[in-house]
Each structure stands twice: as structure tokens, then as C-alpha cells.
Design a protein around this motif. Structure first.
Motif, PDB file in Angstrom:
ATOM      1  N   TYR A 129       0.852  -1.187   0.000  1.00 46.17           N
ATOM      2  CA  TYR A 129       0.000   0.000   0.000  1.00 46.17           C
ATOM      3  C   TYR A 129       0.887   1.236   0.000  1.00 46.17           C
ATOM      4  CZ  TYR A 129      -3.867  -3.124   0.958  1.00 46.17           C
ATOM      5  OH  TYR A 129      -4.792  -4.114   0.857  1.00 46.17           O
ATOM      6  N   ALA A 169      -0.846   7.779  -2.997  1.00 43.47           N
ATOM      7  CA  ALA A 169      -1.414   7.926  -4.351  1.00 43.47           C
ATOM      8  C   ALA A 169      -0.642   8.958  -5.154  1.00 43.47           C
ATOM      9  CB  ALA A 169      -2.881   8.320  -4.260  1.00 43.47           C
ATOM     10  N   THR A 205       4.598   5.233 -14.687  1.00 45.88           N
ATOM     11  CA  THR A 205       3.532   4.556 -13.949  1.00 45.88           C
ATOM     12  C   THR A 205       2.765   3.619 -14.878  1.00 45.88           C
ATOM     13  OG1 THR A 205       3.277   6.439 -12.449  1.00 45.88           O
ATOM     14  CG2 THR A 205       1.428   4.912 -12.597  1.00 45.88           C
ATOM     15  N   LEU A 245      -2.289   1.900 -12.660  1.00 44.19           N
ATOM     16  CA  LEU A 245      -2.126   2.797 -11.512  1.00 44.19           C
ATOM     17  C   LEU A 245      -2.258   4.272 -11.882  1.00 44.19           C
ATOM     18  CD1 LEU A 245       0.814   1.104  -9.565  1.00 44.19           C
ATOM     19  CD2 LEU A 245      -1.641   0.971  -9.107  1.00 44.19           C
ATOM     20  N   TRP A 258      -4.995   5.928 -12.664  1.00 41.24           N
ATOM     21  CA  TRP A 258      -6.147   6.443 -11.925  1.00 41.24           C
ATOM     22  C   TRP A 258      -6.619   5.350 -10.973  1.00 41.24           C
ATOM     23  CZ3 TRP A 258      -5.367   7.728 -17.052  1.00 41.24           C
ATOM     24  CH2 TRP A 258      -5.212   9.080 -17.299  1.00 41.24           C
ATOM     25  N   PRO A 259      -5.848   5.086  -9.928  1.00 44.24           N
ATOM     26  CA  PRO A 259      -6.129   3.936  -9.071  1.00 44.24           C
ATOM     27  C   PRO A 259      -7.262   4.215  -8.089  1.00 44.24           C
ATOM     28  CG  PRO A 259      -4.288   5.151  -8.177  1.00 44.24           C
ATOM     29  CD  PRO A 259      -4.674   5.839  -9.472  1.00 44.24           C
ATOM     30  N   GLU A 260      -7.823   3.141  -7.567  1.00 38.78           N
ATOM     31  CA  GLU A 260      -8.737   3.267  -6.446  1.00 38.78           C
ATOM     32  C   GLU A 260      -7.897   3.428  -5.183  1.00 38.78           C
ATOM     33  OE1 GLU A 260     -11.522   0.115  -6.173  1.00 38.78           O
ATOM     34  OE2 GLU A 260     -12.311   0.391  -8.202  1.00 38.78           O
ATOM     35  N   VAL A 261      -8.254   4.425  -4.372  1.00 36.34           N
ATOM     36  CA  VAL A 261      -7.484   4.735  -3.178  1.00 36.34           C
ATOM     37  C   VAL A 261      -8.379   4.556  -1.959  1.00 36.34           C
ATOM     38  CG1 VAL A 261      -6.093   6.467  -1.990  1.00 36.34           C
ATOM     39  CG2 VAL A 261      -6.119   6.401  -4.489  1.00 36.34           C
ATOM     40  N   GLY A 305      -4.172   3.789   1.214  1.00 31.99           N
ATOM     41  CA  GLY A 305      -3.435   4.247   0.047  1.00 31.99           C
ATOM     42  C   GLY A 305      -3.791   3.430  -1.185  1.00 31.99           C
ATOM     43  N   THR A 306      -2.864   3.364  -2.124  1.00 33.82           N
ATOM     44  CA  THR A 306      -3.059   2.646  -3.382  1.00 33.82           C
ATOM     45  C   THR A 306      -2.461   1.244  -3.282  1.00 33.82           C
ATOM     46  OG1 THR A 306      -2.927   4.696  -4.637  1.00 33.82           O
ATOM     47  CG2 THR A 306      -2.542   2.662  -5.845  1.00 33.82           C
ATOM     48  N   ARG A 307      -3.193   0.246  -3.756  1.00 32.48           N
ATOM     49  CA  ARG A 307      -2.655  -1.118  -3.822  1.00 32.48           C
ATOM     50  C   ARG A 307      -1.674  -1.189  -4.988  1.00 32.48           C
ATOM     51  NH1 ARG A 307      -6.039  -5.550  -1.899  1.00 32.48           N
ATOM     52  NH2 ARG A 307      -5.805  -6.563  -3.924  1.00 32.48           N
ATOM     53  N   ILE A 308      -0.449  -1.589  -4.684  1.00 35.19           N
ATOM     54  CA  ILE A 308       0.611  -1.608  -5.690  1.00 35.19           C
ATOM     55  C   ILE A 308       1.348  -2.933  -5.617  1.00 35.19           C
ATOM     56  CG2 ILE A 308       2.250  -0.478  -4.127  1.00 35.19           C
ATOM     57  CD1 ILE A 308       3.458   0.921  -6.545  1.00 35.19           C
TER      58      ILE A 308
END
Length: 449
Positions: A186, A189, A196, A200, A202-205, A209-212
Motif C-alpha cells: 500500500y 497515491a 507509472t 495505476l 487512476w487507481p482506487e485509493v 493508500g493505493t494497492r501496488i
């Protein structure tokens, strides 16, 4: 008060622990880096020179302070836990205790290995350096070391690849790094759009945070390899926004990669596999960075001892900020890099409050800075304070000759408000005493620009 810059002004000669601050090296969205020298005898393992990375906690809102603290904690945790030959070394962490300097009081300071330059500097001197294959081998080795330890870098790009004296590569700037929890990590964002992966952009946050995943670094390596070997990006477009749109179309199957004909055959399949349009496709082609490293070493001709570039000193210039993702445009996403420089001659010195200098801004063009911030679109008014307004005070007095600005202290009091009104009337602006975008533009764009 809103804005993007978190620059930390530190006077030359300022003491932090055993270190004396010397010349500024770079300033980005989340930190400012200064060269430093060891000012007193201490740990014999400490070098004579280092880089001090200041992460501010001064005059900020609680939300900003929490955000900056989280970024600092990420980097400190990673560098404190990992020791690997291709990761920048951290010697110490310090906290500034100086109530007389509120913009510095409480700042976290990372004492880091001092580099000679970055891959970005190399590519500025030569867009397709002969040493690119050897550099890419070391970069991939660093990624493998990071991934093997269970971390994702999250912001791999030329500016975050540093070169020590002699050309040895170090990965750096781990503000966006995250430790894997199962198959994901995580991260904040934020990222640099050109490096990128499409999933990622326009990720869902959520609240974490952002799942990466580690395939995000594999994508970034593919872009970086294409840039270093050909001098161009692998997706079409003359701007970051255009290339971001192309990456989205590519992920949807309506755009193709346009690998440069200059890309050596030995690297073409590697880059194409790294740039598979989805995480699943990428993972199938590049299962891990150990396998990637073996392919990269083979493509490089097993020549890691190839002569690496030495960087010649350059005149000081402020780094151009990279455009942020749409989801993070308010805070920005520029990471900090630094380069070893000797004491610059007077004509090449960085700007100071008393001697503003011209710099380049990617969005707004040429303008003056007094060395405190890059802000053009902050809005500040009476009662506010901080480094952004100290910048305005410096420009009012030393660029526009308005001596009635009061003390250069970063506090927007009645004298400074009067100076702002005087300036606004002179420039034909609405004389409301508020420093907004139009007033910032007028402050920075004097007749000489």
C-alpha cells in the motif's frame, strides 16, 4: 492555505548534529537536500561529506504534517532495515530542535550517502550514453535486491537513480516505497506518470493508500530502459498528458507500443515484456526481477565493468517539477535527487533571499525564485505564514524594491500586507492584499524575464 511545495530553507553553516550545512543540492515536493560536511570528530565510520535530506514539519496544517511524517517514516524504515549494495546508504536520522526557527523546528533529517549525480543528469549530457547497458544492469540489480527483501520502490525513474563517484549505481528516494503484505503493498497515491503502469494511472485509493505490486517497478524499468537506450519514450506523445492518454489506450487495446527502431535487438524483447499492458501479462512474461536481471545481464553483454560516465559540474539551476497525477495534483509528486558539487563560484550560486535568480517551471515558464519555494499557485493572506510567504517577502523587497515589507520572517503581518497592496496597485491588480496566482505570477515575472 493550499499549495504544492515543501521546500525547507536552511542557511549555510547551520549545524545539525555533527553536520554543518553547505550548499543546497535540490528541492522537490517533499524535501530539500543540502550538502554537508562533518563539523566535529565523531563516529570514525562517518564520511567527511554527506547529503542532508530535510523533511519539514514546521508551519503546516495537521493533514500536511501527517502526510509528510508518513513519507519520512517510509524512507527511514526502509533504509534503516535494508542494507544492499545498490541502495543508497543512510548513516543516521536526526530531528531538528530549534524553536527559534519554526520552519526547521521538528524537521526530520536523513543523513545520506553523497552522490555525484543522477541518471537524469547523465541523460541530459547524452540522451543515449554508451554506458546505458551497464547502468541498466546495476539498476536491475538494485530492483532485485529491493524486491527480494519484499519491498516495492513505487517511483523508479532517472532522477531516483544516483551515481556515486566512479559511476556505481544506487537506487534512492523511497518516500513512495512500500512493503509487501502478501501479493500487494500500500503506497501513497503519487507517482511520476511517465513511469507509472496503466493500472495505476487512476487507481482506487482507500484509507491505506493505493494497492501496488512489484510489477509496477517492472513497468518503470521498461520505460527507463527504453529512454536510456533510445532517448525517447515507448508510448507516443509530446507531453506527459499525451503519453498518459496513450498508456490508457494501450491498456485498452486501442494503442500499440511504438518501440524505437534505435532500440538494440538484444533489448527489444526485454522492454516489450516489461511493458506488457496489464499486471497479469507482465507477471507472465517477467515472473520476478531475478529472472529479469539474468536477461538484462545477457543483453548488456556481461560487461558491468564498462566505463561509466563522469559528470561535469553544471551551473546551478532549479529542477523542473514533473506534472503530478490528476489524483495528486494539489500536493505534487516530485522526488528529490542530488549531486555532488564543489563550492560553486559566485556567478553560479543558487538564489538567496537577497539575490533572486531565474529558474524554469514546466507549467508556468521562466520566473524568479528567492530560493524558498517553487509555488506559483499558492493562496496566502494575512495571518498565514511559512516558507512560501517568506519567498514572497524576499521578492517584494529584493526584486521589486518595496522596503516596507517588514521583517523577512515568513509571517504575513500588517506591514507585509501593506507591501502586497502597494505591489498590486503598481501592477494594476486587484489590491486585496491576498497573494494568489495572479500576484505570484507578477512577483516572479519581473521585466528581466
Amino acid at each position: 492555505m493550499t499549495g504544492r511545495s515543501y521546500a525547507v530553507p536552511v542557511p549555510k553553516g547551520y549545524r545539525v548534529g555533527s553536520w554543518e550545512v553547505r550548499e543546497p543540492l535540490a528541492s522537490g515536493a517533499f524535501a530539500t537536500v543540502y550538502a554537508a560536511r562533518l563539523a566535529k570528530e565523531g563516529d570514525p565510520q562517518l564520511p567527511a561529506r554527506a547529503a542532508l535530506k530535510f523533511l519539514p514539519t514546521g508551519t503546516r496544517t495537521p493533514r500536511q504534517l501527517r502526510h509528510l511524517r508518513e513519507l519520512a517514516e517510509r524512507e527511514v524504515e526502509l533504509l534503516g532495515r535494508l542494507r544492499a549494495p545498490r541502495l543508497i546508504r543512510m548513516y543516521d536520522t536526526l530531528t531538528v530542535d530549534d524553536p527559534d526557527h519554526p520552519e526547521l523546528d521538528g524537521a526530520t533529517v536523513l543523513v545520506l550517502e553523497l552522490a555525484e549525480g543522477s541518471l537524469g543528469d547523465v541523460l541530459e549530457l547524452d540522451p543515449t550514453p554508451e554506458s546505458a547497458p551497464a547502468l541498466l544492469t546495476q539498476i536491475c540489480e538494485g530492483l532485485h535486491q529491493l524486491h527480494h527483501a519484499g519491498w516495492v520502490h513505487g517511483d523508479l525513474k532517472p532522477a531516483n537513480v544516483l551515481l556515486l563517484e566512479g559511476g556505481s549505481v544506487r537506487l534512492a528516494d523511497f518516500n513512495m516505497a512500500a512493503e509487501l503484505e502478501g501479493t500487494h503493498a500500500y503506497a501513497p497515491a503519487f507517482a511520476t506518470p511517465d513511469y507509472t503502469p496503466p493500472e495505476l494511472l487512476w487507481p482506487e485509493v482507500d484509507e491505506r493508500g493505493t494497492r501496488i505490486r512489484q510489477t509496477a517497478d517492472v513497468w518503470a524499468f521498461g520505460v527507463l530502459a527504453h529512454v536510456a537506450l533510445t532517448g525517447s519514450f515507448p508510448l507516443p506523445g509530446g507531453s506527459t498528458e499525451a503519453r498518459t492518454d496513450a498508456a490508457t489506450r494501450y491498456a485498452r487495446g486501442t494503442e500499440e507500443l511504438r518501440l524505437s527502431p534505435e532500440l538494440p535487438d538484444a533489448w527489444r524483447e526485454i522492454v516489450r515484456d516489461c511493458l506488457a499492458p496489464t499486471h497479469t501479462a507482465r507477471l507472465a512474461r517477467v515472473p520476478d526481477t531475478e529472472a529479469l536481471l539474468r536477461r538484462v545481464e545477457e543483453a548488456a553483454g556481461a560487461s558491468p565493468s564498462a566505463r561509466l560516465p563522469r559528470l561535469r559540474p553544471r551551473r546551478w539551476r532549479r529542477r523542473v517539477l514533473v506534472a503530478a497525477l490528476a489524483v495528486a495534483v494539489v500536493l505534487g509528486a516530485t522526488a528529490v535527487t542530488y549531486a555532488l558539487r564543489g563550492e560553486p563560484p559566485a556567478a553560479a550560486a543558487p538564489p538567496s533571499c537577497e539575490k533572486p535568480a531565474v529558474y524554469e517551471d514546466e507549467e508556468f515558464g521562466r520566473g524568479y525564485t528567492a530560493g524558498q519555494s517553487d509555488s506559483w499557485d499558492f493562496t496566502i493572506k494575512r495571518g498565514d505564514g511559512g516558507s512560501q510567504f517568506r519567498e514572497a517577502q524576499c521578492l517584494l523587497r529584493h526584486l521589486h524594491g518595496i522596503a516596507e515589507v517588514g521583517e523577512i520572517d515568513g509571517d504575513f503581518g500588517p506591514l507585509t500586507q501593506g507591501a502586497v497592496v502597494t505591489f498590486q496597485k503598481r501592477e494594476g491588480l486587484e489590491a486585496d492584499g491576498v497573494v494568489g496566482a495572479r500576484t505570484w505570477s507578477a512577483l516572479r515575472k519581473a521585466d528581466e524575464v
